[in-house]
Motif scaffolding. Structure first.
Motif, mmCIF file in Angstrom:
data_model
loop_
_atom_site.group_PDB
_atom_site.id
_atom_site.type_symbol
_atom_site.label_atom_id
_atom_site.label_comp_id
_atom_site.label_asym_id
_atom_site.label_seq_id
_atom_site.Cartn_x
_atom_site.Cartn_y
_atom_site.Cartn_z
ATOM 1 N N CYS A 72 0.790 -1.109 0.056
ATOM 2 C CA CYS A 72 -0.009 0.012 -0.068
ATOM 3 C C CYS A 72 0.889 1.178 -0.156
ATOM 4 O O CYS A 72 1.804 1.432 0.653
ATOM 5 N N CYS A 116 -5.876 -3.521 1.311
ATOM 6 C CA CYS A 116 -4.575 -2.959 2.232
ATOM 7 C C CYS A 116 -5.026 -3.690 3.490
ATOM 8 O O CYS A 116 -5.956 -3.560 4.250
ATOM 9 N N CYS A 170 -4.680 -0.257 6.253
ATOM 10 C CA CYS A 170 -5.643 0.787 6.219
ATOM 11 C C CYS A 170 -6.771 0.451 5.688
ATOM 12 O O CYS A 170 -7.823 1.415 5.539
ATOM 13 N N CYS A 175 0.238 3.272 3.444
ATOM 14 C CA CYS A 175 0.667 3.010 4.814
ATOM 15 C C CYS A 175 1.616 2.091 4.897
ATOM 16 O O CYS A 175 2.349 1.824 5.808
HETATM 17 ZN ZN LIG Z 1 -2.717 0.930 3.618
#
Ligand SMILES: [Zn+2]
Length: 243
Positions: free
Chosen positions: A177, A210, A213, A180
């Protein structure tokens, strides 16, 4: 600016040349910096670009030399021994590079503010420090996987990513991701149907969530553009032109 860049490149050239154990390391570094200056004057290219070109060519030559000596050596070492991929901690100025590293599948974060001892922070996290600070560059040492890697601030982000991948001989991995840095996991389309824009749902069947997040990803045109840029920065396509 030019002085700091030259200091950084000198430290990096020293790290690079040390791999082939030359008899006169400092002489070799001086020679390459002089070659970059001559290139800059001869062709009118800015010195940062000339240094970058000389560096790329030198890395390519060092790699070829190492490949030749490895081919000549008979060893009983196992091939493809599993090695944990490195993780990275970036300077506050390299947040964009950290995002690109995540897209290339590596764990990467960046410092939100300056630090009195960034290398100590990176060590605590078990990460390689990526920095544009030439004062840190002299701490690169001679390990193939250094504790700190200096990155030229004169390069664009995607080219900074290319430098990191080629310097450390890393291939792009499964993307993480970009927001994050967590892993992306494939998710059945019906489970996330409500979150897919209707036009996307019509032509895409593969989706990823993800694990950190919860952001939803699919291989749209943005993703494809990123993947194409990553492919162009791989170590295996690093043949450099003689400067
Ligand atoms: Zn993420």
């Amino acid at each position: 600016m030019a002085d700091r860049l030259e200091t950084g490149y000198r430290a990096k050239l020293r790290w690079l040349l040390a791999k082939v154990r030359p008899r006169r390391l400092d002489f070799g570094v001086d020679l390459l910096v002089r070659r970059a200056r001559a290139l800059s004057e001869r062709e009118g290219v800015p010195l940062p670009e000339a240094l970058a070109r000389v560096y790329e060519f030198t890395r390519w030559r060092v790699k070829k030399r190492l490949e030749r000596t490895a081919a000549c050596r008979l060893t009983g070492q196992p091939l493809d021994a599993p090695v944990r991929p490195p993780r990275f901690l970036c300077d506050p100025s390299l947040g964009g590079l950290a995002r690109w590293l995540r897209a290339a599948g590596y764990e990467a974060d960046w410092m939100r503010s300056g630090s009195a001892d960034p290398l100590a922070d990176a060590r605590r996290r078990g990460a390689v420090l990526l920095t544009t600070d030439s004062r840190q560059a002299v701490r690169m040492g001679s390990e193939a996987m250094p504790e700190v890697l200096w990155v030229p601030s004169s390069l664009r982000r995607v080219h900074q990513l290319g430098v990191v991948l080629r310097d450390l001989d890393l291939e792009p991995r499964e993307p993480r991701c970009m927001a994050c840095g967590a892993e992306l996991r494939a998710v059945p389309k019906q489970e996330v149907a409500a979150r897919i824009p209707p036009r996307t749902a019509r032509w895409k069947d593969e989706y990823f969530l993800c694990a950190g997040c919860g952001r939803l990803y699919w291989q749209g045109t943005h993703w494809q553009r990123i993947a194409a840029r990553l492919q162009g920065e791989r170590p295996s396509v690093s043949a450099a032109a003689r400067p």
